[in-house]
Design a protein around this motif. Structure first.
Motif, PDB file in Angstrom:
ATOM      1  N   LEU A 160     123.318  83.549  72.937  1.00 56.08           N
ATOM      2  CA  LEU A 160     121.916  83.045  72.156  1.00 56.08           C
ATOM      3  C   LEU A 160     122.669  82.545  71.603  1.00 56.08           C
ATOM      4  N   TYR A 161     122.061  80.502  71.902  1.00 51.54           N
ATOM      5  CA  TYR A 161     122.515  79.579  70.629  1.00 51.54           C
ATOM      6  C   TYR A 161     121.231  79.828  70.214  1.00 51.54           C
ATOM      7  N   ASP A 162     121.502  79.430  69.094  1.00 48.89           N
ATOM      8  CA  ASP A 162     120.630  79.081  67.464  1.00 48.89           C
ATOM      9  C   ASP A 162     120.044  78.046  67.504  1.00 48.89           C
ATOM     10  N   GLN A 163     119.920  76.694  67.659  1.00 51.15           N
ATOM     11  CA  GLN A 163     120.373  75.770  67.494  1.00 51.15           C
ATOM     12  C   GLN A 163     119.824  75.114  66.183  1.00 51.15           C
ATOM     13  N   GLU A 164     118.510  75.590  65.865  1.00 49.57           N
ATOM     14  CA  GLU A 164     118.118  75.282  64.306  1.00 49.57           C
ATOM     15  C   GLU A 164     118.927  76.293  63.289  1.00 49.57           C
ATOM     16  N   ASN A 165     119.164  77.311  63.393  1.00 47.10           N
ATOM     17  CA  ASN A 165     120.610  77.851  62.009  1.00 47.10           C
ATOM     18  C   ASN A 165     121.518  77.488  62.450  1.00 47.10           C
ATOM     19  N   ASN A 166     121.813  77.147  63.661  1.00 46.68           N
ATOM     20  CA  ASN A 166     123.623  76.578  63.702  1.00 46.68           C
ATOM     21  C   ASN A 166     124.280  77.803  63.818  1.00 46.68           C
ATOM     22  N   THR A 168     127.730  87.792  65.521  1.00 47.21           N
ATOM     23  CA  THR A 168     126.781  86.363  65.090  1.00 47.21           C
ATOM     24  C   THR A 168     128.178  85.345  64.369  1.00 47.21           C
ATOM     25  N   TYR A 169     128.294  84.179  64.943  1.00 48.17           N
ATOM     26  CA  TYR A 169     128.694  82.522  64.603  1.00 48.17           C
ATOM     27  C   TYR A 169     128.430  82.298  64.355  1.00 48.17           C
ATOM     28  N   TYR A 170     128.554  82.074  63.224  1.00 48.24           N
ATOM     29  CA  TYR A 170     127.633  80.586  61.809  1.00 48.24           C
ATOM     30  C   TYR A 170     128.367  79.686  62.180  1.00 48.24           C
ATOM     31  N   GLY A 171     127.449  78.586  61.640  1.00 40.54           N
ATOM     32  CA  GLY A 171     128.116  77.911  61.779  1.00 40.54           C
ATOM     33  C   GLY A 171     128.852  76.676  63.204  1.00 40.54           C
ATOM     34  N   ILE A 172     128.085  77.260  64.141  1.00 33.98           N
ATOM     35  CA  ILE A 172     128.690  76.602  65.054  1.00 33.98           C
ATOM     36  C   ILE A 172     127.296  75.522  65.480  1.00 33.98           C
ATOM     37  N   THR A 173     128.175  73.545  65.555  1.00 31.61           N
ATOM     38  CA  THR A 173     127.192  72.807  66.063  1.00 31.61           C
ATOM     39  C   THR A 173     127.479  71.963  67.751  1.00 31.61           C
ATOM     40  N   ASP A 174     126.375  71.487  67.703  1.00 31.25           N
ATOM     41  CA  ASP A 174     126.246  70.800  69.618  1.00 31.25           C
ATOM     42  C   ASP A 174     127.348  70.403  69.546  1.00 31.25           C
ATOM     43  N   GLU A 175     128.603  69.659  68.806  1.00 29.33           N
ATOM     44  CA  GLU A 175     129.697  69.184  69.556  1.00 29.33           C
ATOM     45  C   GLU A 175     131.159  70.910  69.768  1.00 29.33           C
TER      46      GLU A 175
END
Length: 399
Positions: free
Chosen positions: A122-128, A185-192
């Motif tokens: 699951l990619y949580d876009q709001e919380n990166n 969980t990986y934090y700091g994941i961007t759309d790039e």
């Protein structure tokens, strides 16, 4: 030669040899291969399938040119198997060699030998954030003498597999069908990152007295995921694939940092929050770092804008959750630049620079947007992840 009654005939060795050799024509001694004939490749058309290899063939029907190449192309084992059979049996036996034997034997079917893995992403876009839920595995390959294994799962983000982005589950003992139900969980994941990175999921066997052993893996390109939608997977594990070591060094990162900005109208100042870092570069021999963060608000004529967080020992994903305050008029912020640097603390020698980022009106991309949103939205706390670079213009590369 006459013999008296009761006497036995005695024969000398010379006479014995003469009796065995002289009578009749000399016949060749049979070889063991005569009993197990094996025809060479390209058997002449004159030798029949039903006849013996030693028996000279007499008249044979002529072979048409269209059929002759088929005889030459037949395999040695096929010819040997067909020797001495009836024509009715030959078609059935000629089809048997067509079934190719897999050179890798039982390992040809990874699903059967390595096992399957059930997980969801699951990619949580709001919380990166990228949430990886490892549910269970089934039918894992036995790795220990007792026919079982002590499996665990570890995750890497590619490119750039290192301790900085490695996550792992707990180890389950003596099972080939483990159930973890753990979320990593990986934090700091961007759309790039979601476009260019791949998640590598490996299942390994833990060994207390030797190196841990690899069981199988699977790789998921993150671009397959849709934001804020959970995707379930049940995948057969594969053999270990090589990691491309010729990656573009320009893509190498020093880590990520989560920064919050808020201009307080009540206090008439800028509130800067250093929340956490992720995937920092390892600077120590043990594969970790002892990171801390320094910030400056420049230009700094009075040299009083320096703030520093506490040191977090032996980690590449530290959580700071510290806030610092700069008393400054809102109109003056447009002329200022916020420099944020991350360092590795060392005892008895100079601290190592890990990476940094600059926020301000002269920055670009997300760094400029973050600064602009802070100026535009007073009294609103705005958090953003930023990528650390190993070059920071105007920074002092020493503590």
């Amino acid at each position: 030669m006459t013999l008296r009654k009761g006497e036995k005939m005695t024969i000398s060795i010379q006479e014995h040899m003469a009796i065995d050799v002289c009578p009749g024509p000399i016949k060749p001694i049979k070889q063991i291969s005569d009993y197990f004939p094996r025809f060479p490749r390209g058997l002449p058309a004159a030798v029949g399938r039903s006849g013996s290899a030693l028996r000279p063939a007499v008249s044979q029907p002529s072979v048409s040119p269209a059929e002759a190449p088929r005889e030459d192309e037949e395999d040695v084992d096929q010819l040997f198997g067909a020797h001495g059979t009836t024509p009715a049996e030959q078609p059935a036996k000629s089809q048997a060699p067509e079934e190719a034997v897999d050179p890798e034997g039982y390992e040809s079917d990874d699903c059967t030998t390595l096992g399957t893995l059930d997980f969801s992403l699951l990619y949580d876009q709001e919380n990166n954030a990228l949430h990886c839920t490892i549910n269970k595995a089934k039918g894992l390959k036995p790795m220990d003498h007792n026919g079982l294994a002590d499996p665990y799962v570890k995750l890497h983000l590619l490119p750039g597999a290192s301790k900085a982005n490695k996550l792992r589950t707990k180890t389950l003992r003596n099972t080939l069908n483990p159930t973890w139900n753990e979320t990593l969980t990986y934090y700091g994941i961007t759309d790039e990152d979601m476009i260019r990175k791949t998640l590598r999921i490996s299942v390994c066997d833990e060994d207390k007295f030797r190196h841990n052993e690899f069981i199988g893996e699977t790789r998921i390109p993150l671009k397959k995921l849709k934001p804020n939608q959970t995707k379930n997977f049940n995948i057969c594990l594969e053999k270990q694939l090589p990691i491309d070591k010729t990656e573009d060094k320009s893509l190498e990162e020093r880590g990520r940092i989560l920064i919050s900005l808020k201009y307080s109208s009540q206090k008439q100042g800028l509130q800067v929050g250093i929340m956490r870092c992720a995937h920092l570069a390892a600077m120590d021999a043990n594969g970790y770092s002892d990171p801390y963060v320094k910030i400056y608000l420049k230009p700094d004529e009075d040299k009083k804008s320096k703030h520093k967080t506490a040191v977090k020992k032996k980690t590449l994903n530290p959580e700071f959750n510290e806030e610092f305050f700069y008393e400054i008029k809102h109109g003056d912020l447009a002329k200022k630049t916020l420099e944020v640097t991350v360092w590795d603390y060392d005892i008895g020698k100079s601290n190592d620079f890990i990476g940094g980022v600059v926020l301000g009106i002269n920055a670009k991309g997300e760094r400029l947007k973050h600064w602009f949103d802070c100026l535009k939205n007073k009294d609103k706390k705005i958090e953003r992840w930023h990528t650390l670079t190993n070059e920071l213009p105007g920074a002092v590369l020493s503590d």
